[in-house]
Write a protein that holds these residues in place. Structure first.
Motif, PDB file in Angstrom:
ATOM      1  N   LYS A  74       6.427  -0.290  -2.408  1.00  0.00           N
ATOM      2  CA  LYS A  74       6.542  -1.584  -1.745  1.00  0.00           C
ATOM      3  C   LYS A  74       7.527  -2.490  -2.473  1.00  0.00           C
ATOM      4  O   LYS A  74       8.303  -3.218  -1.826  1.00  0.00           O
ATOM      5  CB  LYS A  74       5.163  -2.243  -1.680  1.00  0.00           C
ATOM      6  CG  LYS A  74       5.153  -3.532  -0.880  1.00  0.00           C
ATOM      7  CD  LYS A  74       3.751  -4.099  -0.745  1.00  0.00           C
ATOM      8  CE  LYS A  74       3.770  -5.396   0.065  1.00  0.00           C
ATOM      9  NZ  LYS A  74       2.409  -5.976   0.204  1.00  0.00           N
ATOM     10  N   ARG A  75       7.547  -2.462  -3.799  1.00  0.00           N
ATOM     11  CA  ARG A  75       8.511  -3.272  -4.551  1.00  0.00           C
ATOM     12  C   ARG A  75       9.942  -2.843  -4.249  1.00  0.00           C
ATOM     13  O   ARG A  75      10.851  -3.674  -4.112  1.00  0.00           O
ATOM     14  CB  ARG A  75       8.231  -3.176  -6.047  1.00  0.00           C
ATOM     15  CG  ARG A  75       7.026  -3.977  -6.507  1.00  0.00           C
ATOM     16  CD  ARG A  75       7.020  -4.108  -8.023  1.00  0.00           C
ATOM     17  NE  ARG A  75       6.933  -2.797  -8.665  1.00  0.00           N
ATOM     18  CZ  ARG A  75       5.780  -2.218  -9.024  1.00  0.00           C
ATOM     19  NH1 ARG A  75       4.624  -2.835  -8.777  1.00  0.00           N
ATOM     20  NH2 ARG A  75       5.783  -1.038  -9.608  1.00  0.00           N
ATOM     21  N   THR A  78      10.900  -4.169  -0.806  1.00  0.00           N
ATOM     22  CA  THR A  78      11.001  -5.630  -0.727  1.00  0.00           C
ATOM     23  C   THR A  78      12.411  -6.101  -1.050  1.00  0.00           C
ATOM     24  O   THR A  78      12.896  -7.082  -0.468  1.00  0.00           O
ATOM     25  CB  THR A  78       9.979  -6.271  -1.670  1.00  0.00           C
ATOM     26  OG1 THR A  78       8.663  -5.827  -1.314  1.00  0.00           O
ATOM     27  CG2 THR A  78      10.030  -7.788  -1.574  1.00  0.00           C
ATOM     28  N   LYS A  79      13.087  -5.428  -1.948  1.00  0.00           N
ATOM     29  CA  LYS A  79      14.441  -5.837  -2.321  1.00  0.00           C
ATOM     30  C   LYS A  79      15.400  -5.726  -1.144  1.00  0.00           C
ATOM     31  O   LYS A  79      16.337  -6.516  -1.023  1.00  0.00           O
ATOM     32  CB  LYS A  79      14.942  -4.964  -3.478  1.00  0.00           C
ATOM     33  CG  LYS A  79      14.116  -5.088  -4.741  1.00  0.00           C
ATOM     34  CD  LYS A  79      14.639  -4.149  -5.811  1.00  0.00           C
ATOM     35  CE  LYS A  79      13.783  -4.228  -7.072  1.00  0.00           C
ATOM     36  NZ  LYS A  79      14.253  -3.269  -8.131  1.00  0.00           N
ATOM     37  N   SER A  83       8.801  -8.954   1.704  1.00  0.00           N
ATOM     38  CA  SER A  83       7.488  -8.452   1.304  1.00  0.00           C
ATOM     39  C   SER A  83       6.650  -8.054   2.517  1.00  0.00           C
ATOM     40  O   SER A  83       5.956  -7.034   2.489  1.00  0.00           O
ATOM     41  CB  SER A  83       6.756  -9.521   0.490  1.00  0.00           C
ATOM     42  OG  SER A  83       5.456  -9.091   0.144  1.00  0.00           O
TER      43      SER A  83
END
Length: 546
Positions: A74-75, A78-79, A83
């Motif tokens: 997920k991180r 997100t970039k 989110s």
């Protein structure tokens, strides 16, 4: 030597099926500008590429997946997006992997059933006849040899599937396996490579967002206002395309849900969660928006309440529903009703046929005044194997064509909107016992009774808690009410339900039946003074008991 009688299996108790847990409505995005369509295509392709990569990583993790690996994926997403978009993509990947895992388990179960049946038939002597409950040996040595080769093939497939299961490895195709295989048969599909490419890319887009309670209008990524304005939160890579504040793109069209519009508006105005999905119908060239939300779990009504006003028993077949209305005591009322449908053609046509047949069934159930419909809890997962039924291709096609899963989901959801409950019953012996005990007694010159109609009565009686078979009249020498039928209907808990019928009173004429219908015309009295009464009870032929 006669085959020893087989012990009947235990009948599972009937139960009231749970209602639908979610709602989905759809409307068309009309009068989109060229710029709107281009932005939707770019956003869908960008997020679709992220979803493909995330699904690949989720499949690679297999059973080693954990909250740590989920957070790391997920991180990374997100970039490149946001989110909320990253959360929707990872959740979709988990759902896809779980679905593939369940399908893999079902495939292993089918292979196991086929292998066991092949071993059973191969162990029997050639030419040995089977019975109604067990398959016999193969007809010739050549067939025995071919089936032995098939056994080896299935065992190899079974080993490979088990190895994948233990390793947590699944086979998933974003866009669909069928459409992927169509690429190699464009001529048969009557498609050009460009047309196929357009469909393939549209199926792999990702234009969806989960709802969030407490956020403005229930969704921050795809927002729909109560007056129908649709806006999309653009990913960071496409933020330069925004035409509104905070990196949002507002579509030129307005949307209005004709179905459940008031319910949707109540949720949006209260800022309750609503999930949205935008997709393109390539064949028609139309864009659609689907809104979905969850319903709170509602307790089903008690089974006794569902039985209070009788029941409609429904026998599911490959081309029609056979329904019969039963009163609370289990007596058939009126004539059988059949609701045909055609499951040939495209998937959309089949789905429409099922919905139309279910709608007509529910309207008729409302008309007769019942509050519940009884249906068999069917599952043909173990019955479709070619190893069990051998060369009976028509029978295998018949049971494979009955859409049991889709039928139950459709029936439960549509019945809930009509205020009707669905009672699921065990399907064991309903067709066999219904045909034995009800088909012939109810058949008249003006009423045709099929085995399916009789099965509908059996299903309804089982849902009502009555035994399927009719009450059998005692021998004539044991009847104490002047050789009349002693089969008055009474509930299972009624005391002395097997007792004699009360004697006819003196004021009842001899030529009038208990139902009030005169059997013959009036005639001159032949009563002799002080002679004993000759009143006789005439039983109506259509009153049955449980």
């Amino acid at each position: 030597m006669a085959e020893p009688p087989k012990k009947l299996r235990t009948i599972a108790p009937s139960f009231v099926a749970l209602g639908p847990s979610g709602v989905a409505i759809r409307d068309r995005l009309k009068r989109l500008s060229v710029e709107d369509e281009e932005v939707l295509r770019l956003v869908g392709a960008h997020q679709g590429a992220l979803a493909s990569g995330d699904l690949k990583q989720r499949c690679a993790d297999g059973t080693d997946h954990s909250t740590g690996t989920w957070a790391a994926r997920k991180r990374g997403l997100t970039k490149a997006s946001s989110s909320r978009i990253a959360g929707a993509i990872t959740k979709a990947s988990h759902d896809q992997w779980a679905l593939a895992r369940r399908c893999q388990a079902a495939h292993i179960q089918n292979l196991t059933a086929g292998i066991e049946m092949l071993k059973h038939r191969l162990a029997l002597p050639i030419g040995e006849k089977g019975s109604k409950r067990a398959a016999g040996g193969y007809r010739s040595r050549s067939e025995w040899f071919r089936k032995s080769r098939r056994l080896a093939t299935l065992e190899a497939r079974h080993e490979a599937a088990l190895a994948d299961w233990r390793a947590g490895r699944v086979r998933v195709v974003r866009g669909g396996k069928r459409l992927a295989n169509t690429r190699h048969n464009l001529a048969e599909a009557q498609l050009t490579e460009e047309q196929w490419r357009t469909r393939w890319e549209a199926e792999r887009w990702f234009l969806a967002a989960d709802g969030e309670s407490g956020k403005r209008f229930g969704n921050e990524t795809i927002r729909v206002t109560p007056d129908g304005e649709v806006s999309v939160k653009l990913p960071s890579a496409l933020a330069h395309l925004a035409n509104a504040k905070h990196g949002r793109y507002v579509l030129a069209c307005r949307i209005a849900f004709a179905h459940r519009g008031a319910e949707w508006a109540d949720r949006v105005e209260a800022n309750r969660a609503v999930a949205y999905r935008i997709h393109l119908d390539v064949e028609r060239g139309r864009w659609y928006l689907t809104a979905a939300w969850q319903r709170p779990v509602i307790e089903t009504i008690p089974l006794a309440a569902a039985r209070a006003k009788g029941m409609v028993g429904v026998d599911t077949n490959a081309d029609h529903f056979a329904a019969y209305h039963l009163d609370p005591h289990g007596n058939p009322v009126g004539d059988p009703h059949r609701f045909p449908f055609d499951l040939s053609g495209t998937a959309d046509h089949r789905d429409a046929q099922i919905r139309h047949a279910i709608t007509r069934l529910l309207h008729w159930a409302e008309k007769v005044g019942v509050t519940a419909i009884a249906i068999e809890d069917l599952d043909f997962a173990a019955e479709k194997t070619r190893e069990k039924h051998g060369s009976r291709k028509r029978f295998r096609q018949l049971i494979s064509g009955i859409p049991t899963g889709k039928l139950k989901a459709r029936l439960v959801s549509i019945a809930a909107e009509h205020g009707l409950s669905i009672v699921a019953v065990d399907p064991a012996y309903t067709s066999q016992w219904g045909g034995r005990h009800w088909q012939k007694p109810l058949a008249t010159p003006r009423r045709g009774m099929s085995r399916h109609d009789a099965a509908g009565i059996a299903i309804g009686r089982r849902a009502l808690g009555h035994p399927i078979r009719r009450r059998t009249a005692p021998p004539r020498s044991d009847q104490s009410d002047r050789y009349g039928h002693r089969t008055v209907q009474a509930g299972p808990g009624t005391r002395r339900r097997d007792g004699n019928r009360p004697p006819a009173t003196d004021h009842v004429p001899t030529d009038v039946s208990p139902s009030g219908t005169r059997k013959r015309g009036p005639s001159a009295s032949k009563t002799v003074r002080d002679a004993p009464s000759k009143h006789q009870w005439v039983q109506d032929s259509l009153l049955h008991t449980g």
